[in-house]
Design an enzyme around this catalytic site. Structure first.
Site, PDB file in Angstrom:
ATOM      1  N   GLU A  18      13.101-104.606 100.091  1.00 21.11           N
ATOM      2  CA  GLU A  18      12.244-104.770  98.904  1.00 21.11           C
ATOM      3  C   GLU A  18      10.777-104.831  99.312  1.00 21.11           C
ATOM      4  OE1 GLU A  18      11.793-107.845  95.109  1.00 21.11           O
ATOM      5  OE2 GLU A  18      13.167-108.328  96.723  1.00 21.11           O
ATOM      6  N   LYS A 102      11.921-102.445  89.271  1.00 18.28           N
ATOM      7  CA  LYS A 102      12.596-103.704  88.963  1.00 18.28           C
ATOM      8  C   LYS A 102      12.385-104.048  87.493  1.00 18.28           C
ATOM      9  CE  LYS A 102      13.249-108.367  90.773  1.00 18.28           C
ATOM     10  NZ  LYS A 102      12.813-109.318  91.811  1.00 18.28           N
ATOM     11  N   CYS A 136      16.877-106.985  94.401  1.00 15.63           N
ATOM     12  CA  CYS A 136      16.938-108.439  94.411  1.00 15.63           C
ATOM     13  C   CYS A 136      17.802-109.008  93.271  1.00 15.63           C
ATOM     14  CB  CYS A 136      15.516-108.990  94.387  1.00 15.63           C
ATOM     15  SG  CYS A 136      15.339-110.740  94.757  1.00 15.63           S
TER      16      CYS A 136
END
Length: 192
Positions: A18, A102, A136
């Protein structure tokens, strides 16, 4: 790192964690103040435009070595300067297969990243299997996992920051996703 993985280790798929490109915003917990504002401005300035020179260099490297690359990056919109937590999927010919931003920034990440709508969750047909992935804590969002299952993802890329307190969460989530979606999972977790 791409060249090393391909030439010295025979990799056909190279995955980065990430926000690997320009770095995870570990400063987000500083809170308000002059130092935070200075660091945040640098963070925005250093974020990458998806078709900019940094990504062109990575795409060229992928093509030079004939490998798939999944790169976690801070993506900056050059028009309104919003920064997204993004993973880019690059083909072995250097093409940008696609990207995923995201959907929901987690906790203090909300101070640095812009949320996205999830419309870019996708799977890419490759000789290695159908590639897809999430970032995540998206892995804890059941609807997002269901979408990956519906897309027929066979090799799921899971990217994470380097917080050690997350290790048990990461381990249990990727095992669960692998069972739930009957797929392989490659987990790229930063080291701190």
């Amino acid at each position: 790192a791409i060249a090393e993985a391909a030439t010295q280790h025979g990799a056909r798929l190279v995955v980065f964690p990430e926000a690997w490109l320009t770095g995870y915003p570990y400063f987000e917990g500083l809170g308000p103040g002059a130092e935070y504002r200075r660091i945040y401005r640098d963070f925005v300035d250093q974020a990458v435009v998806i078709d900019g020179p940094e990504m062109q260099a990575i795409r060229a490297c992928a093509a030079d070595h004939g490998v798939y690359v999944v790169m976690g990056l801070n993506e900056r919109n050059p028009v309104h300067q919003a920064v997204y937590n993004t993973i880019a999927f690059i083909g072995p010919d250097g093409s940008l297969l696609g990207k995923h931003r995201k959907m929901v920034a987690t906790i203090t990440e909300k101070l640095v990243w812009t949320n996205w709508d999830g419309s870019d969750l996708a799977a890419y047909d490759t000789p290695l299997g159908r590639l897809g992935g999430m970032i995540c804590y998206e892995h804890l969002m059941a609807p997002a996992r269901y979408i990956c299952c519906d897309l027929g993802v066979q090799v799921h890329i899971a990217v994470w920051p380097g917080y050690a307190f997350m290790d048990p969460v990461v381990d249990s989530v990727i095992r669960s996703l692998s069972m739930e979606n009957a797929c392989f999972v490659i987990s790229a977790h930063e080291v701190m």
